[in-house]
Design a protein around this motif. Structure first.
Motif, PDB file in Angstrom:
ATOM      1  N   ALA A 112      -6.010 -44.407  45.551  1.00 10.47           N
ATOM      2  CA  ALA A 112      -5.392 -43.844  46.754  1.00 10.47           C
ATOM      3  C   ALA A 112      -5.354 -44.867  47.884  1.00 10.47           C
ATOM      4  O   ALA A 112      -4.353 -44.964  48.615  1.00 10.47           O
ATOM      5  CB  ALA A 112      -6.152 -42.595  47.187  1.00 10.47           C
ATOM      6  N   GLU A 113      -6.424 -45.639  48.037  1.00  9.91           N
ATOM      7  CA  GLU A 113      -6.452 -46.661  49.089  1.00  9.91           C
ATOM      8  C   GLU A 113      -5.480 -47.788  48.773  1.00  9.91           C
ATOM      9  O   GLU A 113      -4.797 -48.313  49.669  1.00  9.91           O
ATOM     10  CB  GLU A 113      -7.876 -47.207  49.245  1.00  9.91           C
ATOM     11  N   GLN A 114      -5.401 -48.190  47.519  1.00  8.71           N
ATOM     12  CA  GLN A 114      -4.453 -49.238  47.142  1.00  8.71           C
ATOM     13  C   GLN A 114      -3.020 -48.794  47.395  1.00  8.71           C
ATOM     14  O   GLN A 114      -2.182 -49.592  47.849  1.00  8.71           O
ATOM     15  CB  GLN A 114      -4.661 -49.605  45.673  1.00  8.71           C
ATOM     16  N   ALA A 115      -2.730 -47.518  47.134  1.00  3.89           N
ATOM     17  CA  ALA A 115      -1.389 -46.989  47.388  1.00  3.89           C
ATOM     18  C   ALA A 115      -1.075 -47.022  48.878  1.00  3.89           C
ATOM     19  O   ALA A 115       0.070 -47.310  49.274  1.00  3.89           O
ATOM     20  CB  ALA A 115      -1.276 -45.569  46.840  1.00  3.89           C
ATOM     21  N   ARG A 116      -2.066 -46.720  49.710  1.00  2.00           N
ATOM     22  CA  ARG A 116      -1.873 -46.802  51.158  1.00  2.00           C
ATOM     23  C   ARG A 116      -1.457 -48.207  51.572  1.00  2.00           C
ATOM     24  O   ARG A 116      -0.540 -48.394  52.384  1.00  2.00           O
ATOM     25  CB  ARG A 116      -3.177 -46.451  51.881  1.00  2.00           C
ATOM     26  N   ILE A 117      -2.150 -49.200  51.043  1.00  5.01           N
ATOM     27  CA  ILE A 117      -1.840 -50.583  51.399  1.00  5.01           C
ATOM     28  C   ILE A 117      -0.472 -50.977  50.858  1.00  5.01           C
ATOM     29  O   ILE A 117       0.303 -51.671  51.528  1.00  5.01           O
ATOM     30  CB  ILE A 117      -2.932 -51.531  50.863  1.00  5.01           C
ATOM     31  N   ASP A 118      -0.160 -50.539  49.644  1.00  6.02           N
ATOM     32  CA  ASP A 118       1.141 -50.865  49.044  1.00  6.02           C
ATOM     33  C   ASP A 118       2.302 -50.321  49.877  1.00  6.02           C
ATOM     34  O   ASP A 118       3.396 -50.895  49.880  1.00  6.02           O
ATOM     35  CB  ASP A 118       1.222 -50.307  47.623  1.00  6.02           C
ATOM     36  N   ARG A 119       2.070 -49.212  50.575  1.00  2.00           N
ATOM     37  CA  ARG A 119       3.133 -48.623  51.401  1.00  2.00           C
ATOM     38  C   ARG A 119       3.311 -49.356  52.730  1.00  2.00           C
ATOM     39  O   ARG A 119       4.289 -49.130  53.438  1.00  2.00           O
ATOM     40  CB  ARG A 119       2.813 -47.148  51.700  1.00  2.00           C
ATOM     41  N   ALA A 120       2.371 -50.202  53.079  1.00  2.00           N
ATOM     42  CA  ALA A 120       2.352 -50.805  54.413  1.00  2.00           C
ATOM     43  C   ALA A 120       2.997 -52.183  54.442  1.00  2.00           C
ATOM     44  O   ALA A 120       2.891 -52.957  53.487  1.00  2.00           O
ATOM     45  CB  ALA A 120       0.910 -50.907  54.913  1.00  2.00           C
ATOM     46  N   ASP A 121       3.658 -52.478  55.550  1.00  2.00           N
ATOM     47  CA  ASP A 121       4.154 -53.819  55.813  1.00  2.00           C
ATOM     48  C   ASP A 121       3.089 -54.683  56.494  1.00  2.00           C
ATOM     49  O   ASP A 121       3.160 -55.910  56.445  1.00  2.00           O
ATOM     50  CB  ASP A 121       5.394 -53.755  56.713  1.00  2.00           C
ATOM     51  N   ALA A 122       2.129 -54.027  57.140  1.00  2.00           N
ATOM     52  CA  ALA A 122       1.042 -54.740  57.807  1.00  2.00           C
ATOM     53  C   ALA A 122      -0.237 -53.943  57.669  1.00  2.00           C
ATOM     54  O   ALA A 122      -0.230 -52.706  57.757  1.00  2.00           O
ATOM     55  CB  ALA A 122       1.363 -54.968  59.285  1.00  2.00           C
ATOM     56  N   LEU A 123      -1.340 -54.642  57.435  1.00  2.00           N
ATOM     57  CA  LEU A 123      -2.672 -54.042  57.360  1.00  2.00           C
ATOM     58  C   LEU A 123      -3.460 -54.482  58.587  1.00  2.00           C
ATOM     59  O   LEU A 123      -3.590 -55.681  58.854  1.00  2.00           O
ATOM     60  CB  LEU A 123      -3.387 -54.495  56.090  1.00  2.00           C
ATOM     61  N   VAL A 124      -3.966 -53.509  59.347  1.00  2.00           N
ATOM     62  CA  VAL A 124      -4.721 -53.801  60.571  1.00  2.00           C
ATOM     63  C   VAL A 124      -6.138 -53.255  60.394  1.00  2.00           C
ATOM     64  O   VAL A 124      -6.324 -52.052  60.183  1.00  2.00           O
ATOM     65  CB  VAL A 124      -4.060 -53.151  61.807  1.00  2.00           C
ATOM     66  N   LEU A 125      -7.128 -54.118  60.481  1.00  2.00           N
ATOM     67  CA  LEU A 125      -8.527 -53.698  60.390  1.00  2.00           C
ATOM     68  C   LEU A 125      -9.146 -53.742  61.781  1.00  2.00           C
ATOM     69  O   LEU A 125      -9.127 -54.784  62.444  1.00  2.00           O
ATOM     70  CB  LEU A 125      -9.314 -54.611  59.447  1.00  2.00           C
ATOM     71  N   VAL A 126      -9.692 -52.613  62.213  1.00  2.00           N
ATOM     72  CA  VAL A 126     -10.321 -52.516  63.536  1.00  2.00           C
ATOM     73  C   VAL A 126     -11.764 -52.117  63.321  1.00  2.00           C
ATOM     74  O   VAL A 126     -12.048 -51.039  62.782  1.00  2.00           O
ATOM     75  CB  VAL A 126      -9.602 -51.470  64.417  1.00  2.00           C
ATOM     76  N   TYR A 127     -12.696 -52.965  63.746  1.00  2.00           N
ATOM     77  CA  TYR A 127     -14.105 -52.694  63.425  1.00  2.00           C
ATOM     78  C   TYR A 127     -15.055 -53.409  64.388  1.00  2.00           C
ATOM     79  O   TYR A 127     -14.722 -54.453  64.953  1.00  2.00           O
ATOM     80  CB  TYR A 127     -14.417 -53.140  61.995  1.00  2.00           C
ATOM     81  N   PRO A 128     -16.250 -52.838  64.572  1.00  2.00           N
ATOM     82  CA  PRO A 128     -17.260 -53.509  65.384  1.00  2.00           C
ATOM     83  C   PRO A 128     -17.916 -54.623  64.578  1.00  2.00           C
ATOM     84  O   PRO A 128     -18.003 -54.543  63.341  1.00  2.00           O
ATOM     85  CB  PRO A 128     -18.259 -52.385  65.688  1.00  2.00           C
ATOM     86  N   ILE A 129     -18.364 -55.640  65.264  1.00  2.00           N
ATOM     87  CA  ILE A 129     -19.073 -56.738  64.612  1.00  2.00           C
ATOM     88  C   ILE A 129     -20.546 -56.360  64.496  1.00  2.00           C
ATOM     89  O   ILE A 129     -21.235 -56.163  65.497  1.00  2.00           O
ATOM     90  CB  ILE A 129     -18.913 -58.044  65.414  1.00  2.00           C
ATOM     91  N   TYR A 130     -21.026 -56.251  63.263  1.00  2.00           N
ATOM     92  CA  TYR A 130     -22.441 -55.975  62.990  1.00  2.00           C
ATOM     93  C   TYR A 130     -23.054 -57.224  62.362  1.00  2.00           C
ATOM     94  O   TYR A 130     -22.607 -57.665  61.297  1.00  2.00           O
ATOM     95  CB  TYR A 130     -22.588 -54.804  62.014  1.00  2.00           C
ATOM     96  N   TRP A 131     -24.075 -57.790  63.022  1.00  2.00           N
ATOM     97  CA  TRP A 131     -24.757 -58.967  62.488  1.00  2.00           C
ATOM     98  C   TRP A 131     -23.760 -60.044  62.067  1.00  2.00           C
ATOM     99  O   TRP A 131     -23.836 -60.608  61.002  1.00  2.00           O
ATOM    100  CB  TRP A 131     -25.684 -58.586  61.326  1.00  2.00           C
ATOM    101  N   TRP A 132     -22.799 -60.313  62.952  1.00  2.00           N
ATOM    102  CA  TRP A 132     -21.836 -61.398  62.796  1.00  2.00           C
ATOM    103  C   TRP A 132     -20.970 -61.229  61.552  1.00  2.00           C
ATOM    104  O   TRP A 132     -20.545 -62.190  60.930  1.00  2.00           O
ATOM    105  CB  TRP A 132     -22.562 -62.757  62.786  1.00  2.00           C
ATOM    106  N   SER A 133     -20.681 -59.982  61.243  1.00  2.00           N
ATOM    107  CA  SER A 133     -19.780 -59.681  60.140  1.00  2.00           C
ATOM    108  C   SER A 133     -19.213 -58.283  60.350  1.00  2.00           C
ATOM    109  O   SER A 133     -19.333 -57.710  61.433  1.00  2.00           O
ATOM    110  CB  SER A 133     -20.517 -59.774  58.805  1.00  2.00           C
ATOM    111  N   MET A 134     -18.625 -57.699  59.325  1.00  2.00           N
ATOM    112  CA  MET A 134     -18.060 -56.358  59.413  1.00  2.00           C
ATOM    113  C   MET A 134     -19.094 -55.321  58.977  1.00  2.00           C
ATOM    114  O   MET A 134     -20.062 -55.644  58.271  1.00  2.00           O
ATOM    115  CB  MET A 134     -16.814 -56.255  58.548  1.00  2.00           C
ATOM    116  N   PRO A 135     -18.930 -54.056  59.377  1.00  2.00           N
ATOM    117  CA  PRO A 135     -19.853 -53.005  58.951  1.00  2.00           C
ATOM    118  C   PRO A 135     -19.844 -52.838  57.429  1.00  2.00           C
ATOM    119  O   PRO A 135     -18.849 -53.129  56.755  1.00  2.00           O
ATOM    120  CB  PRO A 135     -19.308 -51.748  59.636  1.00  2.00           C
ATOM    121  N   ALA A 136     -20.957 -52.340  56.898  1.00  2.00           N
ATOM    122  CA  ALA A 136     -21.074 -52.140  55.452  1.00  2.00           C
ATOM    123  C   ALA A 136     -19.988 -51.216  54.922  1.00  2.00           C
ATOM    124  O   ALA A 136     -19.498 -51.398  53.799  1.00  2.00           O
ATOM    125  CB  ALA A 136     -22.460 -51.576  55.125  1.00  2.00           C
TER     126      ALA A 136
END
Length: 209
Positions: A70-94
């Protein structure tokens, strides 16, 4: 054009969620015909744990589980993928890292086997990273955190799959700065999101404090 905005934060009242909303507003403000979908990983209960089933997918012994498909299908439908997230310990959340671990699987994001050439399968994908950090820009530069994040995320994840990181922006001092300046910046990101599709693939991604 269609954008998939992925948000990884447990609190819907957070600045992270507000930034995602402003990006969405900016998209439709620039062109009402453009669309977006917000994937709230926490609210949707996505399971980030890499399981035996995911391990079997990596070894090409089984098809991906339904939630991954289901998640792969979401990305396949998109022209752009935008990730919005807080920085936890100098990386992305788990939660977001687990989403990538499971969704960007062998056979979909890339093809790896011992007897065939390696293939990057996401060369069509344009990615925008919006990272929210409590530290200041000097801390990221002085300790090399910013360069490390670019190496592991922009290059190590998306570059490995062939996806192009069009923009990578860090909205810093989030604990002390006026949130309006970050919200305004998010609106601009949304308005310019699809303008970048016409840029040459040689244009460098930007990293903004």
């Amino acid at each position: 054009m269609h954008a998939l905005i992925v948000v990884a934060h447990h609190d819907p009242r957070s600045l992270t969620h507000s930034l995602a909303g402003k990006i969405a507003e900016g998209i439709t403000r620039a062109n009402p015909a453009d669309t977006f979908e917000i994937a709230d990983l926490a609210a949707e209960g996505f399971d980030p744990r890499f399981s035996f089933a995911d391990h079997a997918v990596h070894h090409r012994e089984a098809l991906p589980p339904a939630d991954v498909l289901a998640e792969q299908a979401r990305i396949d439908r998109a022209d752009a993928l935008v990730l919005v997230y807080p920085i936890y310990w100098w990386s992305m959340p788990a939660l977001l890292k687990g989403w990538i671990d499971r969704v960007f699987s062998n056979g979909w994001a890339f093809d790896f086997s011992l007897d065939k050439p390696f293939i990057q399968k996401l060369q069509h994908l344009q990615v925008h990273l919006v990272e929210v950090g409590g530290a200041d820009a000097d801390s990221f530069q002085r300790h090399g955190y910013g360069e490390a994040m670019t190496t592991q995320i922009d290059q190590g994840i998306f570059g490995y799959c062939g996806a192009r990181v069009v923009s990578s922006q860090r909205l810093l001092d989030s604990e002390t700065a006026d949130p309006q300046q970050h919200l305004q910046a998010a609106g601009v990101i949304g308005q310019r999101l699809f303008a970048t599709l016409d840029e040459t693939t040689q244009a460098p991604a930007t990293a903004c404090a």
